[in-house]
Design an enzyme around this catalytic site. Sequence first.
Site, PDB file in Angstrom:
ATOM      1  N   ASN A  14      -1.901   5.048  -2.097  1.00 57.91           N
ATOM      2  CA  ASN A  14      -1.530   5.756  -0.880  1.00 57.91           C
ATOM      3  C   ASN A  14      -2.709   6.577  -0.593  1.00 57.91           C
ATOM      4  O   ASN A  14      -2.892   7.705  -0.999  1.00 57.91           O
ATOM      5  CB  ASN A  14      -0.098   6.556  -1.233  1.00 57.91           C
ATOM      6  CG  ASN A  14       0.083   7.370  -0.019  1.00 57.91           C
ATOM      7  OD1 ASN A  14      -0.362   7.211   1.278  1.00 57.91           O
ATOM      8  ND2 ASN A  14       0.932   8.105  -0.198  1.00 57.91           N
ATOM      9  N   LYS A  16      -3.217   8.136   2.265  1.00 66.86           N
ATOM     10  CA  LYS A  16      -2.667   9.366   2.931  1.00 66.86           C
ATOM     11  C   LYS A  16      -3.730   9.086   4.131  1.00 66.86           C
ATOM     12  O   LYS A  16      -4.336   8.063   4.477  1.00 66.86           O
ATOM     13  CB  LYS A  16      -2.712  10.498   2.227  1.00 66.86           C
ATOM     14  CG  LYS A  16      -1.798  10.463   0.966  1.00 66.86           C
ATOM     15  CD  LYS A  16      -1.325  11.761   0.496  1.00 66.86           C
ATOM     16  CE  LYS A  16      -0.273  11.306  -0.740  1.00 66.86           C
ATOM     17  NZ  LYS A  16       0.169  12.728  -1.353  1.00 66.86           N
ATOM     18  N   HIS A 100       8.135   8.424   2.486  1.00 71.30           N
ATOM     19  CA  HIS A 100       7.257   9.467   1.730  1.00 71.30           C
ATOM     20  C   HIS A 100       7.743  10.876   1.750  1.00 71.30           C
ATOM     21  O   HIS A 100       8.196  10.957   3.317  1.00 71.30           O
ATOM     22  CB  HIS A 100       5.826   9.289   2.116  1.00 71.30           C
ATOM     23  CG  HIS A 100       4.903   9.763   1.206  1.00 71.30           C
ATOM     24  ND1 HIS A 100       4.976  11.089   1.128  1.00 71.30           N
ATOM     25  CD2 HIS A 100       4.415   9.257   0.031  1.00 71.30           C
ATOM     26  CE1 HIS A 100       3.926  11.503   0.034  1.00 71.30           C
ATOM     27  NE2 HIS A 100       3.764  10.489  -0.496  1.00 71.30           N
ATOM     28  N   GLU A 102       6.127  13.156   2.384  1.00 75.35           N
ATOM     29  CA  GLU A 102       5.601  14.105   3.425  1.00 75.35           C
ATOM     30  C   GLU A 102       6.083  13.637   4.924  1.00 75.35           C
ATOM     31  O   GLU A 102       6.019  14.537   5.665  1.00 75.35           O
ATOM     32  CB  GLU A 102       4.155  13.655   3.486  1.00 75.35           C
ATOM     33  CG  GLU A 102       3.428  14.454   2.166  1.00 75.35           C
ATOM     34  CD  GLU A 102       2.174  13.810   1.605  1.00 75.35           C
ATOM     35  OE1 GLU A 102       1.680  12.914   2.042  1.00 75.35           O
ATOM     36  OE2 GLU A 102       2.116  13.961   0.268  1.00 75.35           O
ATOM     37  N   GLU A 171       9.372   9.663  -6.549  1.00 74.69           N
ATOM     38  CA  GLU A 171       8.349  10.736  -6.622  1.00 74.69           C
ATOM     39  C   GLU A 171       8.621  11.997  -6.475  1.00 74.69           C
ATOM     40  O   GLU A 171       9.229  12.693  -5.400  1.00 74.69           O
ATOM     41  CB  GLU A 171       7.253  10.324  -5.305  1.00 74.69           C
ATOM     42  CG  GLU A 171       6.664   9.114  -5.363  1.00 74.69           C
ATOM     43  CD  GLU A 171       5.403   9.042  -4.161  1.00 74.69           C
ATOM     44  OE1 GLU A 171       4.344   8.934  -4.998  1.00 74.69           O
ATOM     45  OE2 GLU A 171       5.442   9.411  -3.046  1.00 74.69           O
ATOM     46  N   GLY A 177       0.483  15.630  -5.579  1.00 69.80           N
ATOM     47  CA  GLY A 177      -0.798  16.206  -5.188  1.00 69.80           C
ATOM     48  C   GLY A 177      -0.676  17.739  -6.258  1.00 69.80           C
ATOM     49  O   GLY A 177      -1.923  18.292  -5.558  1.00 69.80           O
ATOM     50  N   SER A 213       0.918  12.752  -8.979  1.00 71.02           N
ATOM     51  CA  SER A 213      -0.311  12.848  -9.999  1.00 71.02           C
ATOM     52  C   SER A 213      -0.353  12.019 -10.999  1.00 71.02           C
ATOM     53  O   SER A 213      -0.784  12.226 -12.423  1.00 71.02           O
ATOM     54  CB  SER A 213      -0.085  14.538 -10.505  1.00 71.02           C
ATOM     55  OG  SER A 213      -0.142  15.524  -9.339  1.00 71.02           O
TER      56      SER A 213
HETATM   57  P1  PGA Z   1      -0.470  12.257  -5.754  1.00 68.46           P
HETATM   58  O1  PGA Z   1       0.229  11.487  -4.490  1.00 68.46           O
HETATM   59  O2  PGA Z   1      -0.952  10.898  -6.773  1.00 68.46           O
HETATM   60  O3  PGA Z   1      -1.731  12.705  -5.169  1.00 68.46           O
HETATM   61  O4  PGA Z   1       0.345  13.066  -6.316  1.00 68.46           O
HETATM   62  C1  PGA Z   1       1.396  10.751  -4.707  1.00 68.46           C
HETATM   63  C2  PGA Z   1       1.931  10.077  -3.384  1.00 68.46           C
HETATM   64  O5  PGA Z   1       2.044  11.043  -2.451  1.00 68.46           O
HETATM   65  O6  PGA Z   1       2.313   8.921  -3.309  1.00 68.46           O
END
Ligand code: PGA
Length: 249
Positions: A14, A16, A100, A102, A171, A177, A213
């Site tokens: 992803n 982003k 997601h 976010e 997640e 992140g 992460s």
């Molecule tokens: P990350 O993000 O691996 O940077 O923690 C995962 C995601 O948001 O899908």
Amino acid sequence: MNTALVRKRLVIGNWKMHGTRASNAALLTGLCAGVAVVHDCDLAVCAPFPYLAQVSSSLAGSGISWGAQDISKHEHGAYTGEVSSTMLGDFGCKWTLVGHSERRTLHGESDQLVADKAVSAIKAGITPVVCIGETFAEQEAGRTNEVISRQLAPVLALGAQSLSQMVLAYEPVWAIGTGLTATPQQAQDVHAFIRAQLSELGVPQVRILYGGSVKASNAVSLFAMSDIDGALVGGASLVAEEFLRIAAA
Ligand code: PGA
């Protein structure tokens, strides 16, 4: 039937809202050059809309597929700024993330809207990757399963036929992140909880990815868990070598 055997590993990057044409070109070249180290694993990247054409042409013939990070629940119409699954399907898009954290947090997406988007994707022949997960406060309060159940309810209500055309991604919001990862056992417990609900509906084969992460250094221990079928990778998917090492784990 041992469903673990029929659930092929899946690792999705992803990106982003990252990338430029130049940085993407370097990343995609690295992915294509190194993908031979990955076996028995479906590999995909979900890129920002403007770069999907670049991703699609650069990955052609590589065995790596591509997808979007969001879609509209509408097929077409007066929805300025939205992109429909029909449009993405027109370009051969294989995956789309929906829900997601976010999007849920920053754009107020509801559990029902996420399920509606999943339906729209399936109609266009795109596999939705439905993201779910609890916040730190919810986890601390011991409410993880309750939150997961609430988020899943409208998705499970779509029934076995639709579910069998989806992927789920657990997640935990507190692990995205942040560098904090759920321990393999913490993740496995939630995955098993989700798997039990899928099994009740007759679709234990639906793949459940873990995200938050994920790095090459923790992928092996996460993938050793019986109900973790792969990963949704954010930050680490922006480095070709790291992403491929996760997929090779
Ligand atoms: P990350 O993000 O691996 O940077 O923690 C995962 C995601 O948001 O899908």
